[in-house]
Design an enzyme around this catalytic site. Sequence first.
Site, PDB file in Angstrom:
ATOM      1  N   LYS A   1      36.838  27.076  52.591  1.00 50.00           N
ATOM      2  CA  LYS A   1      37.721  25.917  52.769  1.00 50.00           C
ATOM      3  C   LYS A   1      38.447  25.607  51.458  1.00 50.00           C
ATOM      4  CE  LYS A   1      37.459  21.054  54.131  1.00 50.00           C
ATOM      5  NZ  LYS A   1      36.676  20.022  54.797  1.00 50.00           N
TER       6      LYS A   1
ATOM      7  N   HIS B   1       2.927  33.097  67.348  1.00 47.84           N
ATOM      8  CA  HIS B   1       1.919  33.888  66.633  1.00 47.84           C
ATOM      9  C   HIS B   1       1.959  33.578  65.136  1.00 47.84           C
ATOM     10  CE1 HIS B   1       1.171  36.323  70.254  1.00 47.84           C
ATOM     11  NE2 HIS B   1       2.414  35.951  70.511  1.00 47.84           N
TER      12      HIS B   1
ATOM     13  N   LYS C   1      26.915  22.646  43.149  1.00 47.61           N
ATOM     14  CA  LYS C   1      28.040  23.442  42.649  1.00 47.61           C
ATOM     15  C   LYS C   1      28.308  23.093  41.178  1.00 47.61           C
ATOM     16  CE  LYS C   1      30.317  24.098  47.167  1.00 47.61           C
ATOM     17  NZ  LYS C   1      31.510  23.999  48.013  1.00 47.61           N
TER      18      LYS C   1
ATOM     19  N   GLU D   1      30.032  31.251  44.616  1.00 46.47           N
ATOM     20  CA  GLU D   1      29.418  32.417  45.273  1.00 46.47           C
ATOM     21  C   GLU D   1      30.465  33.224  46.029  1.00 46.47           C
ATOM     22  OE1 GLU D   1      28.376  29.306  45.430  1.00 46.47           O
ATOM     23  OE2 GLU D   1      26.207  29.141  45.647  1.00 46.47           O
TER      24      GLU D   1
ATOM     25  N   GLU E   1      22.420  18.519  56.212  1.00 51.56           N
ATOM     26  CA  GLU E   1      23.532  18.224  55.300  1.00 51.56           C
ATOM     27  C   GLU E   1      24.294  16.980  55.775  1.00 51.56           C
ATOM     28  OE1 GLU E   1      25.261  21.843  53.427  1.00 51.56           O
ATOM     29  OE2 GLU E   1      27.136  20.960  54.071  1.00 51.56           O
TER      30      GLU E   1
ATOM     31  N   GLY F   1      33.124  21.496  56.605  1.00 52.35           N
ATOM     32  CA  GLY F   1      32.631  22.869  56.511  1.00 52.35           C
ATOM     33  C   GLY F   1      31.638  23.221  57.612  1.00 52.35           C
ATOM     34  N   ARG F   2      30.632  22.367  57.789  1.00 52.41           N
ATOM     35  CA  ARG F   2      29.577  22.692  58.770  1.00 52.41           C
ATOM     36  C   ARG F   2      30.016  22.445  60.207  1.00 52.41           C
ATOM     37  NH1 ARG F   2      28.683  18.738  55.438  1.00 52.41           N
ATOM     38  NH2 ARG F   2      28.275  16.599  56.081  1.00 52.41           N
TER      39      ARG F   2
HETATM   40  C1  G6Q Z   1      29.593  22.118  54.642  1.00 51.79           C
HETATM   41  C2  G6Q Z   1      29.496  22.092  53.204  1.00 51.79           C
HETATM   42  C3  G6Q Z   1      29.212  23.409  52.555  1.00 51.79           C
HETATM   43  C4  G6Q Z   1      30.421  24.315  52.457  1.00 51.79           C
HETATM   44  C5  G6Q Z   1      30.118  25.448  51.504  1.00 51.79           C
HETATM   45  C6  G6Q Z   1      31.267  26.396  51.364  1.00 51.79           C
HETATM   46  O1  G6Q Z   1      29.832  21.175  55.329  1.00 51.79           O
HETATM   47  O2  G6Q Z   1      30.596  21.469  52.670  1.00 51.79           O
HETATM   48  O3  G6Q Z   1      28.175  24.105  53.177  1.00 51.79           O
HETATM   49  O4  G6Q Z   1      30.777  24.793  53.719  1.00 51.79           O
HETATM   50  O5  G6Q Z   1      29.777  24.927  50.262  1.00 51.79           O
HETATM   51  O6  G6Q Z   1      32.422  25.740  50.944  1.00 51.79           O
HETATM   52  P1  G6Q Z   1      33.811  26.445  51.001  1.00 51.79           P
HETATM   53  O7  G6Q Z   1      34.129  26.744  52.419  1.00 51.79           O
HETATM   54  O8  G6Q Z   1      34.785  25.495  50.379  1.00 51.79           O
HETATM   55  O9  G6Q Z   1      33.680  27.724  50.208  1.00 51.79           O
END
Ligand code: G6Q
Length: 550
Positions: A206, A384, A516, A212, A353, A267-268
């Site tokens: 996003k 199990h 971050k 990462e 989150e 994001g989620r």
């Molecule tokens: C989700 C969070 C988080 C995010 C990641 C990746 O709601 O904001 O999990 O999706 O940190 O972020 P980017 O898509 O900006 O790389």
Amino acid sequence: MSQINQSSIWQSLSQHKKDIESISLREMFHKDKDRFNQFHIQLNDLLLDYSKHHISKETIKLLVNLAKEADVEGWRDRMFKGEIINSTEHRSVLHTALRNQNNKSIMSDGEDVMPKVRNVLKKMRRFTDEIRSGQWKGYTGKAITNVINIGIGGSDLGPAMVCQALKPYGLKTITPFFVSNIDGADLSQVLEKCDPETTLFIVASKTFTTQETMTNAFSARNWFLKKVGDNSQIKKHFVALSTNQYAVAEFGIDTENMFEFWDWVGGRYSLWSAIGLSIALYIGIDHFEELLKGGFEMDEHFKTAPIEENIPMIMGLLGIWCINFFDLPTHAILAYDQDLSKLAPYLQQADMESNGKFINRNGEHVNFHTGPVLWGEVGTNGQHAFYQLLHQGTEIVPADFIMPIQSHYAMGKDGNEHHKILLSNFIAQTQSLMIGKTYDEARAEIEKQGYEGEDIESFIPQKTFEGNRPTSSILFQKLTPKTLGQIIAMYEHKIFTQGIIWNINSFDQWGVEYGKQIAKQVLPKLSEKTPTTDFDGSTNSLINYIKKYQ
Ligand code: G6Q
């Protein structure tokens, strides 16, 4: 401002809990043969059975009043209308617009978002059709066979979960891979399986700044260029999913190859957006649109069903009943479907989150539990492993048991042997967690097994089960794209319902941002020649220890 646990309805629920807690679930079922009929909801082929919760009609009445007190319905309407309910980030929350199936406008910041949503979907259709048909060629003229999604968190977990869940719909000639971890093992193990000639990289971020993802994306680009040696070929093998056009261009991806989404998509909550490109590439855009339709059907149900018949609202309220009144702060997701093996980690992010927060919308520290510690594993594997604790542990873990009536996989006698065994385990577990095994039942069972005298007496306590463990059962016909869409949206709205009742903002994630930020402070210290003294004693020592031995 007073918090929800100061309200008179909360006090009534506390009192009611005291009245009801001594009646076991076994007794409740014994007294009321009609319990299932009272406490289940059906929506299309989706069934929620919540009769195995510690509830009576009165409980539901009080919980519905709690939802009214918190104005869940009002907040829900505000969300769907695009009002700025994500107050800390000053954003609308409109992932529902991404799956909207009607012609009505949806406004955010004075603009109808629907034309943009439809345009991106059209662009995704064109692109996925080209890739899947083999019309889109790699730099040596070969078709794409491997798709590597590079993203993390919300830009990874949703698409990875859905691709796994809908494997029976996947195109056999395309293999989706998901690289998220900064640990070089992740990218390296995937690249080993891929050939640059036939690999498409999707850089999903996003913000397009996540450490990462960007590090993995640069390393993937270097790997590609090392083999290909020609920058101009990047456009055939790299696409971006982002809200940040500028950073995408800077990275070297043609913005023609960028699939856009917007800051009102959290994001989620983003698998419904361009972030779902890997899903569409794998299962086809028509199936992707079925997924959206399933989400939309759940949205319509959430928008229109009265609270007592509203699946996500009832699930949210039952969660509150368990967490806040029975003091049960964890929740297990137990899917009896191998293809749903990534559902628990996906929901872990969605729920924890969103609602793992101690500060409410007014900036006050809440004085009750909020989001549950969510975890899980597919059945029967979990049986199990950790089910021992579910049956006889000192912690009571409320759980959602999730099960398709039909399987995609014909296996064993009559093509149905495996699935019948799976179904019977699902039923047996929910039943025994509820009913338990009394002292007398344990004795009878042990006697039948031929034990005698003292052996019996010492054995009985070990074989006794208190039962009374609350579970919900979620059944559906078959795991199709549409049903999966319904299930995901159901959980999103369950999380929403709880966030509203607790008065927290479910749509920001300052804990993620914090992570971050701090990693960036430590990184340069690992390369400095002199010992680090900038942090606390433990942190300095850990950094210096690593520097000594790395
Ligand atoms: C989700 C969070 C988080 C995010 C990641 C990746 O709601 O904001 O999990 O999706 O940190 O972020 P980017 O898509 O900006 O790389």
